[in-house]
Write an enzyme that holds these catalytic residues in place. Structure first.
Site, mmCIF file in Angstrom:
data_model
loop_
_atom_site.group_PDB
_atom_site.id
_atom_site.type_symbol
_atom_site.label_atom_id
_atom_site.label_comp_id
_atom_site.label_asym_id
_atom_site.label_seq_id
_atom_site.Cartn_x
_atom_site.Cartn_y
_atom_site.Cartn_z
ATOM 1 C CB SER A 66 67.791 42.005 19.188
ATOM 2 O OG SER A 66 68.428 41.451 18.830
ATOM 3 C CD GLU B 169 75.677 47.810 12.385
ATOM 4 O OE1 GLU B 169 76.643 47.808 12.640
ATOM 5 O OE2 GLU B 169 74.913 46.823 13.432
ATOM 6 N NE ARG C 151 73.517 52.550 19.674
ATOM 7 C CZ ARG C 151 73.457 51.282 19.801
ATOM 8 N NH1 ARG C 151 73.407 51.036 17.818
ATOM 9 N NH2 ARG C 151 74.871 50.882 19.816
#
Length: 445
Positions: free
Chosen positions: A177, A328, A359
């Site tokens: 991240s 994203e 995801r």
């Protein structure tokens, strides 16, 4: 997970709409942190009012920061009558902070808590316990902070603030991240020695979502901080913030360009036209790359005085792209790719496994359940378009999964999106905005 199912509307005609996307979550939450650490009061105009930003504001309030909502029709800023006035104050401890499932809140606020006078307890949704936080925890410990996390490297945890932090050089593996780096930089000017953040690389290699770190650097500089960054000719993977005061600002938040993704996708898959108002000419937002990515998939875009005009070309092309810096955007891009006329390969997004949900697994499972053909790879997805059919599209309490399901439903009858309300994390009243898109009325976020 919610049992509520939302029948995704199907477009009978090409969409034709003008969209006002709400403010950037990333910019709003960074602005709140910087304003809380400033020497003087500041205004954040056109902020995003969503679950993530309200959690950030409430977390700062719990630590003693004053945040007032104001409405001033004479502000002179288009849409700028909606604002937060931030009143900095000495950070206090003996507080509890609910992070929900907001990555920015769980990562940006512990460094502030180290500057508070007393302990600050952090907790959140069950999924927040599974999200990476060890990089921030270990970095703060290297800088002298005391943190109790029972050895988990994750939430829940308690930061024992001592009203200051020495700071200095810290090494962190930010391959999972970019927010690990941003978290330390945002508070770094308030550390006695500032901060020098070195990304170690670790087993994961590159820092994902570098545009978000560039946003952090730009906003720090606008607040008066002295920052050295790799893009300025400095060392690779090294960022420095010098100690010093931060300025209270009057800031207007840009529209959230990543949240424009489903609306632009609607134009692409229906061969329609969508205008996104107030699209900035120059921005560090990752969502700006939608212009190039969706053009490669068959659309065309033009920046006008009103905003970005995007038009679908009538056919959708597959995409071969490294989305490492713009992960994203991947869920909506994957949905478009499932509707394309040729295969797609989306790479560089292994870090999406540790977001609001895994995801990659979720997209593969849900698109395949509707008849698609999606295969997970080590760092992405291989998508071969197949005729889709209706069915339940599970969202795993992930806002970007929900908007991906809505895009699929535009051209696939009978798609039922589970828990569409999860979009409120960053995009309030998405169902209403989506309905307005299809009726051709102005879409106002």
């Amino acid at each position: 997970m919610s049992d509520l199912l939302w029948p995704a509307p199907t477009a009978s005609d090409p969409v034709d709409a003008v969209v006002s996307v709400p403010g950037s979550k990333s910019a709003t939450n960074r602005a709140l942190v910087l304003a809380a650490l400033a020497d003087d009061p500041g205004f954040i105009r056109r902020p995003l009012h969503s679950r993530d930003t309200l959690l950030m504001a409430d977390g700062l309030r719990a630590m003693g920061v004053g945040i007032e909502s104001t409405l001033n029709s004479s502000s002179g800023v288009p849409g700028g009558g909606d604002a937060w006035r931030v009143l900095p104050a000495p950070l206090k401890g003996h507080a509890r902070v609910d992070v929900g499932n907001a990555g920015t809140v769980m990562r940006f606020l512990p460094p502030l808590a180290a500057l508070a006078d007393g302990e600050v307890r952090f907790d959140g949704d069950p999924r927040s316990y599974e999200r990476p936080l060890g990089g921030v925890i270990s970095a703060l410990r290297q800088l002298g902070a005391r943190i109790d996390d029972d050895g988990r490297g994750a939430l829940p945890l308690t930061v024992h603030g001592t009203a200051g932090l020495v700071g200095g050089t810290v090494t962190v593996d930010a391959s999972s991240s970019s927010q690990f780096v941003s978290a330390l930089l945002l508070s770094g000017a308030r550390f006695q020695q500032g901060v020098e953040v070195r990304h170690s690389g670790g087993s994961g290699g590159r820092v994902p979502s570098l545009p978000h770190i560039r946003m952090t650097v730009e906003m720090l500089r606008a607040a008066g901080a002295r920052v050295d960054a790799p893009e300025d000719g400095g060392e690779p993977d090294v960022w420095r913030v010098a100690p010093g005061a931060l300025l209270g600002r009057d800031l207007v938040v840009e529209p959230d360009l990543s949240n424009a993704a489903p609306f632009l996708a609607a134009a692409l898959v229906t061969a329609g036209t969508v205008v996104v108002r107030d699209w900035p000419l120059h921005t560090s937002q990752p969502g700006d790359q939608l212009r190039d990515l969706f053009t490669r998939m068959g659309g065309s875009s033009e920046l006008t005085e009103e905003g970005l005009r995007f038009t679908g070309g009538g056919s959708v092309h597959g995409l071969d792209a490294d989305l490492h810096d713009v992960g994203e955007l991947a869920p909506v891009i994957a949905a478009v790719a499932a509707l394309a006329g040729s295969p797609s390969s989306l790479r560089g997004i292994a870090h999406l496994r540790v977001h609001e949900t895994d995801r990659l697994a979720a997209l593969a499972n849900e698109i395949n359940a509707l008849g698609g053909e999606v295969t997970e790879t080590a760092d992405g997805l291989e998508i071969t378009p197949r005729p889709l059919h209706g069915g339940v599209f599970h969202t795993y309490e992930d806002h970007r999964l929900a908007t991906a399901g809505a895009v699929l439903g535009l051209v696939t009858e009978g798609v039922l999106v589970e828990d569409i309300g999860t979009t409120a994390k960053t995009l309030p009243d998405f169902p209403g905005l989506w309905d307005s898109l299809l009726t051709g009325t102005a879409v106002k976020g």
